[in-house]
Design an enzyme around this catalytic site. Sequence first.
Site, PDB file in Angstrom:
ATOM      1  N   GLU A  74       0.839  -1.196   0.000  1.00  0.00           N
ATOM      2  CA  GLU A  74       0.000   0.000   0.000  1.00  0.00           C
ATOM      3  C   GLU A  74       0.879   1.254   0.000  1.00  0.00           C
ATOM      4  O   GLU A  74       0.410   2.357   0.220  1.00  0.00           O
ATOM      5  CB  GLU A  74      -0.938   0.001   1.203  1.00  0.00           C
ATOM      6  CG  GLU A  74      -0.240  -0.118   2.546  1.00  0.00           C
ATOM      7  CD  GLU A  74      -1.142   0.266   3.694  1.00  0.00           C
ATOM      8  OE1 GLU A  74      -1.518   1.439   3.758  1.00  0.00           O
ATOM      9  OE2 GLU A  74      -1.475  -0.613   4.517  1.00  0.00           O
ATOM     10  N   CYS A 108      -3.403  -3.316   4.413  1.00  0.00           N
ATOM     11  CA  CYS A 108      -2.474  -4.406   4.765  1.00  0.00           C
ATOM     12  C   CYS A 108      -2.840  -5.740   4.111  1.00  0.00           C
ATOM     13  O   CYS A 108      -2.239  -6.766   4.440  1.00  0.00           O
ATOM     14  CB  CYS A 108      -2.421  -4.567   6.282  1.00  0.00           C
ATOM     15  SG  CYS A 108      -2.095  -3.035   7.157  1.00  0.00           S
ATOM     16  N   HIS A 248      -2.285 -10.842  11.357  1.00  0.00           N
ATOM     17  CA  HIS A 248      -1.746  -9.541  10.961  1.00  0.00           C
ATOM     18  C   HIS A 248      -1.567  -8.759  12.260  1.00  0.00           C
ATOM     19  O   HIS A 248      -2.497  -8.676  13.065  1.00  0.00           O
ATOM     20  CB  HIS A 248      -2.732  -8.826  10.027  1.00  0.00           C
ATOM     21  CG  HIS A 248      -2.463  -7.360   9.904  1.00  0.00           C
ATOM     22  ND1 HIS A 248      -1.251  -6.874   9.467  1.00  0.00           N
ATOM     23  CD2 HIS A 248      -3.225  -6.269  10.183  1.00  0.00           C
ATOM     24  CE1 HIS A 248      -1.296  -5.550   9.472  1.00  0.00           C
ATOM     25  NE2 HIS A 248      -2.473  -5.160   9.908  1.00  0.00           N
TER      26      HIS A 248
END
Length: 450
Positions: A74, A108, A248
Amino acid sequence: MDIYFPSSYVDQTDLEEFNGVSKGKYTIGLGQLKMGFTDDREDISSICLTVTESLLKKYQISPADIGFLMIGTETIIDKSKSIKTVLMDLFKDSGNTDIEGIHATNACYGGTASLFHAMDWIESSSWDGRYALVVAADIAVYASGAARPTGGCGAVAMLIGPNAAICLDRKVRSTYMANVYDFYKPDLSSEYPYVDGPLSNQCYLQALDRCFNLYFDKANRNREELLNHEYSEQSAIELGHFDAVIFHAPYCKLVQKSVARMHLLNNFRLKTYDPNRFDTKLEKYRNVKLEDSYNDRELEKLLLTLSSENFSKRTDPSLMLAREIGNMYTASLYACIISFILSDSVENLTDKRLLLFSYGSGLAASMFSARITSDKTILSRLFNGLADVKSRLQQRRRVPPAKFEETLNLREKTHNIAPYSPTGDISLLKAGTYYITDINQKYHRTYSKV
Ligand code: ACO
């Protein structure tokens, strides 16, 4: 797999003092120890070049043997021109220009999207027998304020193909996507996101709820994909099936809270099989509605206590790199898998079952699972490839917070300007690291290698 992270870090205790917040806010409150960062010498393309070349060299993979390459990130430069095109320079000498895949962006989540695409390519009629390569990388920087200590920087490269060290389970991926403005980057002249921290935390847990239930529905419908002989035919697949639960990791405290929430989610599932399997310590919450419980501090505290053993055993070993480096956005989940591998020996890790949760704001989330191979020779190759990670961490330079702020101010001022000649000290970079030599008037970037 291989990982690249910057050679400089700021210590979170130093940062607490420098920012004048109470002692323990970042280290205990967020669960972070150190935060990796880089200066104006590195950008998203350079860190992807570094990790990709390192992986190919370490595992002795010929660039001609790659048929698919996809980047999840990103961190945006050049907007319409993908980072994948920059990586094609690594394949030039081999003459291999026949490489599918491009890049994927959604906070993400892009690394997971890329991994799924790579798996799908290998399962498809387009597969030509060659490897797929997935790179997940980001430079995670926040504007000055509450979110800044949850930054970080890292790149993970993964080789995908048959005879894998980590074998992904089929037919069980669960996904939850929705339209939310919890974190996004509308200001294209800045590296910083607009972020609503509390909303992003709630969205993360909401996505976890949805993915968890859907995952276990699918897992129980496709039992033959997950079961092996030691598992009884009758009993339902539930959280206890997994040896490690890996997330994550925006910051480690949120991961601990996620494990706590899974205790509730799992108990809700157990209750449907047999009402007596519901944890009696949770009796008061037997009928609580998930959507009403995100801000229930009493429930959160109870779940943290009830799940603490589970957290220490199944998740904590995967957080070593997240604590040391910080949020690596798309690379975060995959860095957590690497930490888990580094936490034990080949002998102990064979056949271990991993449950994986990926979250990207905005939002896109998935839960999926994998099993570590029982083949010690294959697993040893992965261990050898990752053998230098701990020493590389130790060789990093601890930078005072004032210098860290100065560096971020420099990145902020020089972001996306052209022409530009970076000023960062090349001698701080390790051998094999790519860096920017120049950005010309037309924004063409050129790179060299230490
Ligand atoms: N000692 C111990 N703990 C402390 C101390 C202290 N001295 N001071 C504060 N804390 C605790 C707080 O009680 C709080 O704990 P809790 O969450 O259990 O209540 C925690 O530290 C954080 O402190 P807050 O004041 O609540 O939050 P803050 O204003 O620092 O912001 C936040 C935290 C929202 C995570 C911010 O850093 C942020 O916006 N980060 C980016 C967004 C993010 O990472 N979201 C996660 C999912 S999306 C993604 O991946 C980007």
